[in-house]
Write an enzyme that holds these catalytic residues in place. Structure first.
Site, PDB file in Angstrom:
ATOM      1  N   THR A  14      29.175  -7.413 -74.976  1.00 18.00           N
ATOM      2  CA  THR A  14      28.121  -6.827 -74.129  1.00 18.00           C
ATOM      3  C   THR A  14      27.359  -5.686 -74.794  1.00 18.00           C
ATOM      4  OG1 THR A  14      29.687  -5.264 -73.165  1.00 18.00           O
ATOM      5  CG2 THR A  14      29.400  -7.357 -72.014  1.00 18.00           C
ATOM      6  N   TYR A 150      45.605   3.982 -81.065  1.00 25.50           N
ATOM      7  CA  TYR A 150      44.496   3.092 -81.446  1.00 25.50           C
ATOM      8  C   TYR A 150      44.765   2.479 -82.826  1.00 25.50           C
ATOM      9  CZ  TYR A 150      39.737   1.631 -82.709  1.00 25.50           C
ATOM     10  OH  TYR A 150      38.642   0.907 -83.108  1.00 25.50           O
TER      11      TYR A 150
HETATM   12  N1  NAP Z   1      32.282   1.718 -83.392  1.00 28.76           N
HETATM   13  C1  NAP Z   1      33.166   1.980 -84.339  1.00 28.76           C
HETATM   14  O1  NAP Z   1      33.068   2.996 -85.026  1.00 28.76           O
HETATM   15  C2  NAP Z   1      34.305   1.019 -84.578  1.00 28.76           C
HETATM   16  C3  NAP Z   1      35.028   1.163 -85.754  1.00 28.76           C
HETATM   17  C4  NAP Z   1      36.077   0.288 -86.013  1.00 28.76           C
HETATM   18  C5  NAP Z   1      36.397  -0.704 -85.114  1.00 28.76           C
HETATM   19  N2  NAP Z   1      35.680  -0.816 -83.962  1.00 28.76           N
HETATM   20  C6  NAP Z   1      36.053  -1.902 -83.041  1.00 28.76           C
HETATM   21  O2  NAP Z   1      34.923  -2.707 -82.790  1.00 28.76           O
HETATM   22  C7  NAP Z   1      35.106  -3.399 -81.558  1.00 28.76           C
HETATM   23  C8  NAP Z   1      33.837  -3.286 -80.747  1.00 28.76           C
HETATM   24  O3  NAP Z   1      33.640  -1.925 -80.442  1.00 28.76           O
HETATM   25  P1  NAP Z   1      32.197  -1.232 -80.432  1.00 28.76           P
HETATM   26  O4  NAP Z   1      32.247  -0.126 -81.378  1.00 28.76           O
HETATM   27  O5  NAP Z   1      31.133  -2.245 -80.535  1.00 28.76           O
HETATM   28  O6  NAP Z   1      32.257  -0.543 -78.989  1.00 28.76           O
HETATM   29  P2  NAP Z   1      31.616  -0.914 -77.595  1.00 28.76           P
HETATM   30  O7  NAP Z   1      30.137  -0.925 -77.701  1.00 28.76           O
HETATM   31  O8  NAP Z   1      32.269   0.011 -76.636  1.00 28.76           O
HETATM   32  O9  NAP Z   1      32.089  -2.410 -77.328  1.00 28.76           O
HETATM   33  C9  NAP Z   1      33.343  -2.738 -76.811  1.00 28.76           C
HETATM   34  C10 NAP Z   1      33.257  -4.117 -76.202  1.00 28.76           C
HETATM   35  O10 NAP Z   1      34.567  -4.463 -75.736  1.00 28.76           O
HETATM   36  C11 NAP Z   1      34.456  -4.848 -74.375  1.00 28.76           C
HETATM   37  N3  NAP Z   1      35.651  -4.554 -73.624  1.00 28.76           N
HETATM   38  C12 NAP Z   1      36.300  -3.374 -73.481  1.00 28.76           C
HETATM   39  N4  NAP Z   1      37.331  -3.512 -72.637  1.00 28.76           N
HETATM   40  C13 NAP Z   1      37.329  -4.812 -72.233  1.00 28.76           C
HETATM   41  C14 NAP Z   1      38.144  -5.575 -71.366  1.00 28.76           C
HETATM   42  N5  NAP Z   1      39.189  -5.030 -70.720  1.00 28.76           N
HETATM   43  N6  NAP Z   1      37.832  -6.882 -71.195  1.00 28.76           N
HETATM   44  C15 NAP Z   1      36.782  -7.436 -71.831  1.00 28.76           C
HETATM   45  N7  NAP Z   1      35.975  -6.771 -72.657  1.00 28.76           N
HETATM   46  C16 NAP Z   1      36.250  -5.470 -72.855  1.00 28.76           C
HETATM   47  C17 NAP Z   1      33.275  -4.053 -73.840  1.00 28.76           C
HETATM   48  O11 NAP Z   1      32.820  -4.706 -72.672  1.00 28.76           O
HETATM   49  P3  NAP Z   1      32.446  -3.915 -71.298  1.00 28.76           P
HETATM   50  O12 NAP Z   1      30.973  -3.995 -71.217  1.00 28.76           O
HETATM   51  O13 NAP Z   1      33.133  -4.705 -70.237  1.00 28.76           O
HETATM   52  O14 NAP Z   1      32.975  -2.507 -71.420  1.00 28.76           O
HETATM   53  C18 NAP Z   1      32.317  -4.153 -75.007  1.00 28.76           C
HETATM   54  O15 NAP Z   1      31.632  -5.380 -74.975  1.00 28.76           O
HETATM   55  C19 NAP Z   1      36.340  -2.781 -80.901  1.00 28.76           C
HETATM   56  O16 NAP Z   1      37.451  -3.635 -81.101  1.00 28.76           O
HETATM   57  C20 NAP Z   1      36.526  -1.479 -81.679  1.00 28.76           C
HETATM   58  O17 NAP Z   1      37.869  -1.060 -81.680  1.00 28.76           O
HETATM   59  C21 NAP Z   1      34.633   0.019 -83.683  1.00 28.76           C
END
Ligand code: NAP
Length: 251
Positions: A14, A150
């Site tokens: 999303t 985490y």
């Molecule tokens: N941004 C960074 O710096 C970074 C670095 C390393 C790894 N990551 C990883 O990248 C991935 C994506 O994160 P992002 O940075 O793009 O953050 P984000 O924009 O917050 O995206 C997180 C996504 O996960 C979904 N999600 C969270 N809880 C959920 C649940 N219970 N059921 C279904 N969907 C759920 C959210 O959907 P909703 O709309 O429902 O909340 C959203 O689509 C994660 O695994 C994160 O750990 C991020």
């Protein structure tokens, strides 16, 4: 990279990395299904992408019944998956001393249990030769303060992904890991106060910790996911690809 008529499922599609990856696959001709828990975010993503090739499914990845519903949706579509991007994730910042049981469970239930059982339920619905990509993190091998739980969830994902690569190789299904460093997405705003999130983002944006002296974009991560999903990476499985501007060099 051409994904014409390929079927892609992205959990957590999303916002942030998942949304950018959905857009990139659709631009390359794929049919994409994204999941999320938050209905408003799913609707916003659908409006932003505005393409008939996108489908949205409300599914809380921490809830096994919801994973079952997602499986039924895939079965009803009558299609096998060419790409499974297991990306949904949350983070909470807290020292070991101050971590609550609720935040421990939340992170493990979404980041590990949710991804594991989504993979389990989707295995019968993957095409032979499909590609699975897990979202881990540069923190999986780091020791940053306040990120014990985490980081542990991401280490667990790394191991599960490598075992999956071993188990699924006989069907020529490749399983790889992306390991992003700091990426400009909404995740920090969900993990800490708005002021703390801004200060942390500013620290990254001015190059703090990052040799390439910039924060990554979700689009840069999406390019890596497409590479690992395409035939251009046909001899790569069980690998972890860092997309971190060199962050890991500074450990
Ligand atoms: N941004 C960074 O710096 C970074 C670095 C390393 C790894 N990551 C990883 O990248 C991935 C994506 O994160 P992002 O940075 O793009 O953050 P984000 O924009 O917050 O995206 C997180 C996504 O996960 C979904 N999600 C969270 N809880 C959920 C649940 N219970 N059921 C279904 N969907 C759920 C959210 O959907 P909703 O709309 O429902 O909340 C959203 O689509 C994660 O695994 C994160 O750990 C991020």
């Amino acid at each position: 990279m051409n994904f014409n008529n390929k079927n892609v499922l992205i959990t957590g599609g999303t916002t942030g990395i998942g949304l950018a990856t959905a857009k990139a696959f659709i631009q390359q001709g794929a049919h994409v299904m994204i999941t999320g828990k938050n209905v408003d975010n799913l609707q916003k993503a659908a409006a932003e992408i505005n393409d008939i090739k996108l489908k949205t499914v409300v599914s809380d990845t921490a809830n096994l019944t919801d994973i079952g519903t997602l499986e039924k949706t895939i079965v009803q579509s009558g299609k096998k998956l060419d790409v499974l991007f297991l990306n949904a994730g949350v983070s909470k910042f807290a020292t070991i001393e101050s971590t609550s049981v609720a935040d421990f469970d939340l992170q493990f239930n979404i980041n590990v249990k949710g991804l594991f059982f989504t993979l389990q339920k989707m295995i019968p619905h993957l095409q032979d030769g499909a590609s699975v990509v897990f979202t881990s993190s540069a923190t999986s091998t780091a020791s940053h303060s306040q990120l014990s739980v985490y980081s542990a969830t991401k280490s667990a994902i790394d191991t599960i992904a490598r075992v999956a690569a071993t188990e699924l190789a006989e069907r020529n299904i490749r399983v790889n890991i992306i390991s992003p460093g700091p990426i400009d997405t909404p995740i920090l705003g969900k993990a800490m106060s708005a002021d703390e999130a801004k200060a942390t983002q500013d620290f990254y944006k001015t190059g703090g910790l990052i040799p390439l002296k910039k924060i990554g974009t979700p689009e840069e991560v999406a390019e890596a996911v497409l590479f690992l999903s395409a035939t251009t990476s046909s001899f790569i499985t069980g690998a972890s690809l860092s997309i971190d501007g060199g962050t890991a060099l500074r450990r």
